[in-house]
Design a protein around this motif. Structure first.
Motif, mmCIF file in Angstrom:
data_model
loop_
_atom_site.group_PDB
_atom_site.id
_atom_site.type_symbol
_atom_site.label_atom_id
_atom_site.label_comp_id
_atom_site.label_asym_id
_atom_site.label_seq_id
_atom_site.Cartn_x
_atom_site.Cartn_y
_atom_site.Cartn_z
ATOM 1 N N GLY A 56 -50.395 -140.904 -38.962
ATOM 2 C CA GLY A 56 -49.502 -139.765 -39.173
ATOM 3 C C GLY A 56 -49.754 -138.919 -40.394
ATOM 4 O O GLY A 56 -48.977 -138.012 -40.690
ATOM 5 N N LYS A 57 -50.817 -139.175 -41.133
ATOM 6 C CA LYS A 57 -51.132 -138.340 -42.298
ATOM 7 C C LYS A 57 -51.807 -137.040 -41.841
ATOM 8 O O LYS A 57 -52.498 -137.006 -40.822
ATOM 9 N N ILE A 58 -51.585 -135.969 -42.596
ATOM 10 C CA ILE A 58 -52.215 -134.698 -42.256
ATOM 11 C C ILE A 58 -53.697 -134.778 -42.607
ATOM 12 O O ILE A 58 -54.057 -135.005 -43.760
ATOM 13 N N TRP A 59 -54.535 -134.592 -41.607
ATOM 14 C CA TRP A 59 -55.978 -134.557 -41.851
ATOM 15 C C TRP A 59 -56.431 -133.113 -42.085
ATOM 16 O O TRP A 59 -57.055 -132.800 -43.081
ATOM 17 N N LYS A 60 -56.058 -132.217 -41.168
ATOM 18 C CA LYS A 60 -56.400 -130.806 -41.305
ATOM 19 C C LYS A 60 -55.151 -129.961 -41.058
ATOM 20 O O LYS A 60 -54.306 -130.311 -40.230
ATOM 21 N N ALA A 61 -55.037 -128.860 -41.790
ATOM 22 C CA ALA A 61 -53.888 -127.956 -41.637
ATOM 23 C C ALA A 61 -54.370 -126.522 -41.669
ATOM 24 O O ALA A 61 -55.351 -126.196 -42.360
ATOM 25 N N ILE A 62 -53.705 -125.658 -40.918
ATOM 26 C CA ILE A 62 -54.039 -124.241 -40.918
ATOM 27 C C ILE A 62 -53.035 -123.490 -41.789
ATOM 28 O O ILE A 62 -51.832 -123.786 -41.764
ATOM 29 N N CYS A 63 -53.535 -122.551 -42.587
ATOM 30 C CA CYS A 63 -52.684 -121.712 -43.438
ATOM 31 C C CYS A 63 -52.856 -120.260 -43.025
ATOM 32 O O CYS A 63 -53.985 -119.789 -42.837
ATOM 33 N N ILE A 64 -51.742 -119.555 -42.900
ATOM 34 C CA ILE A 64 -51.766 -118.135 -42.566
ATOM 35 C C ILE A 64 -51.077 -117.385 -43.695
ATOM 36 O O ILE A 64 -49.951 -117.697 -44.077
ATOM 37 N N ILE A 65 -51.790 -116.387 -44.237
ATOM 38 C CA ILE A 65 -51.333 -115.687 -45.435
ATOM 39 C C ILE A 65 -51.144 -114.207 -45.140
ATOM 40 O O ILE A 65 -51.988 -113.569 -44.513
ATOM 41 N N SER A 66 -50.021 -113.669 -45.614
ATOM 42 C CA SER A 66 -49.743 -112.240 -45.493
ATOM 43 C C SER A 66 -48.986 -111.789 -46.733
ATOM 44 O O SER A 66 -48.570 -112.608 -47.550
ATOM 45 N N LEU A 67 -48.814 -110.486 -46.869
ATOM 46 C CA LEU A 67 -48.010 -109.978 -47.978
ATOM 47 C C LEU A 67 -46.567 -110.414 -47.775
ATOM 48 O O LEU A 67 -46.046 -110.390 -46.662
ATOM 49 N N SER A 68 -45.915 -110.818 -48.856
ATOM 50 C CA SER A 68 -44.538 -111.293 -48.760
ATOM 51 C C SER A 68 -43.557 -110.134 -48.734
ATOM 52 O O SER A 68 -43.778 -109.098 -49.369
ATOM 53 N N ALA A 69 -42.465 -110.328 -48.018
ATOM 54 C CA ALA A 69 -41.376 -109.350 -48.010
ATOM 55 C C ALA A 69 -40.345 -109.653 -49.083
ATOM 56 O O ALA A 69 -39.376 -108.913 -49.254
ATOM 57 N N GLU A 70 -40.534 -110.748 -49.819
ATOM 58 C CA GLU A 70 -39.586 -111.145 -50.849
ATOM 59 C C GLU A 70 -39.894 -110.449 -52.178
ATOM 60 O O GLU A 70 -40.904 -109.768 -52.319
ATOM 61 N N GLU A 71 -39.004 -110.646 -53.164
ATOM 62 C CA GLU A 71 -39.183 -110.009 -54.462
ATOM 63 C C GLU A 71 -39.702 -110.968 -55.519
ATOM 64 O O GLU A 71 -40.177 -110.541 -56.564
ATOM 65 N N LYS A 72 -39.611 -112.271 -55.274
ATOM 66 C CA LYS A 72 -40.077 -113.241 -56.258
ATOM 67 C C LYS A 72 -40.677 -114.444 -55.557
ATOM 68 O O LYS A 72 -40.500 -114.631 -54.342
ATOM 69 N N SER A 73 -41.356 -115.266 -56.311
ATOM 70 C CA SER A 73 -42.016 -116.430 -55.737
ATOM 71 C C SER A 73 -40.997 -117.517 -55.392
ATOM 72 O O SER A 73 -39.831 -117.454 -55.787
ATOM 73 N N GLY A 74 -41.466 -118.523 -54.671
ATOM 74 C CA GLY A 74 -40.582 -119.605 -54.233
ATOM 75 C C GLY A 74 -40.291 -119.476 -52.750
ATOM 76 O O GLY A 74 -41.194 -119.503 -51.920
ATOM 77 N N ASN A 75 -39.009 -119.369 -52.405
ATOM 78 C CA ASN A 75 -38.574 -119.150 -51.020
ATOM 79 C C ASN A 75 -39.188 -120.207 -50.076
ATOM 80 O O ASN A 75 -39.791 -119.884 -49.061
ATOM 81 N N ILE A 76 -39.008 -121.472 -50.447
ATOM 82 C CA ILE A 76 -39.623 -122.579 -49.719
ATOM 83 C C ILE A 76 -38.777 -122.901 -48.485
ATOM 84 O O ILE A 76 -37.594 -123.220 -48.597
ATOM 85 N N LYS A 77 -39.401 -122.820 -47.310
ATOM 86 C CA LYS A 77 -38.671 -123.041 -46.065
ATOM 87 C C LYS A 77 -39.505 -123.903 -45.121
ATOM 88 O O LYS A 77 -40.729 -123.791 -45.095
ATOM 89 N N ILE A 78 -38.827 -124.729 -44.354
ATOM 90 C CA ILE A 78 -39.472 -125.531 -43.320
ATOM 91 C C ILE A 78 -38.754 -125.290 -42.003
ATOM 92 O O ILE A 78 -37.525 -125.316 -41.934
#
Length: 252
Positions: free
Chosen positions: A144-166
């Motif tokens: 069950g450990k993560i071997w490979k993960a995909i990341c998708i990056i775009s410009l944020s609509a927020e005003e500051k860093s953080g905003n951690i969501k699952i």
């Protein structure tokens, strides 16, 4: 001082990969490369066994003046060079709380979860851009450990860093992390009405209020009413922010 190894949790240490696990990955990068050619977003794949990037797309948003091959070779050293110091610490925090959360998920459901967060990159010109990053497991080890993960990056609509969501695919719940209180909060996912989605979809194509009204056979005042309700629901100030928010959060 933070080190590259700090990004790789001991709880997710990937050592030996079985032949059965390797068979999962046969030619898997082909559709990812095809998808990368069709989107303005940046895409890369993390290999947690190799502790680096297996794939980096050519989109320049994420590359800070480098080629994709250069960033791939740099691996996590890229973050140390181009993420501002406070946000580098933030990324380490996200890494810790993300894996803590992940361990609470039943093994068979783990690939259904995506974590999203925002941080600043420094451009070669010395400017800062706030980007949104979404990470989803692609392949797991037998335990069950993560071997490979995909990341998708775009410009944020927020005003500051953080905003951690699952968020779990197909679930109406969203977990957000309170950095000050250091705990996860659960809330319902924002739902748009069919009319709100319709207005957003036309707006992404550059339609004016009058053009949207004509396309969906309502009055301009009706469009304005729905836009006002939409802005309140998403807590944004204008249609550009609404489109960015809805896109980043997969509402359209």
């Amino acid at each position: 001082m933070a080190k590259i190894d700090d990004f790789f949790s001991g709880r997710n240490t990937v050592n030996d990969i079985s032949n059965t696990e390797r068979e999962q990955t046969a030619n898997y990068l082909v559709p990812i490369e095809a998808f990368a050619r069709t989107t303005y977003k940046s895409i890369y794949v993390i290999d947690y066994q190799e502790k680096g990037f297996e794939y980096v797309s050519d989109n320049p948003l994420f590359l800070c003046g480098h080629t994709s091959e250069e960033v791939k070779e740099m691996g996590y050293a890229f973050y140390f060079k181009y993420v501002i110091e406070p946000d580098l610490k933030l990324l380490l925090k996200i890494n810790t709380v993300g894996f803590d959360f992940y361990e609470t998920i039943p093994l068979e459901e783990r690939k259904n979860y995506t974590i999203s967060y925002d941080y600043h990159l420094k451009t070669q010109e010395g400017k800062k851009i706030l980007i949104n990053q979404k990470l989803t497991p692609l392949f797991l080890t037998g335990d069950g450990k993560i071997w490979k993960a995909i990341c998708i990056i775009s410009l944020s609509a927020e005003e500051k860093s953080g905003n951690i969501k699952i968020h779990k695919k197909g679930d109406n719940k969203l977990f957000s992390y309170d950095l000050e209180g250091e705990f996860w909060k659960e809330r319902e996912v924002i739902k748009l009405t069919s009319r709100e989605r319709e207005i957003l979809q036309y707006s992404t194509r550059g339609y004016t209020i009058n053009e949207v009204a004509e396309a969906i056979f309502v009055s301009p005042d009706t469009v304005k009413f729905h836009r006002k309700k939409l802005f309140e629901k998403l807590d944004v100030a204008n249609i550009s922010e609404a489109i960015a928010y809805a896109t980043n959060n997969k509402l359209i």
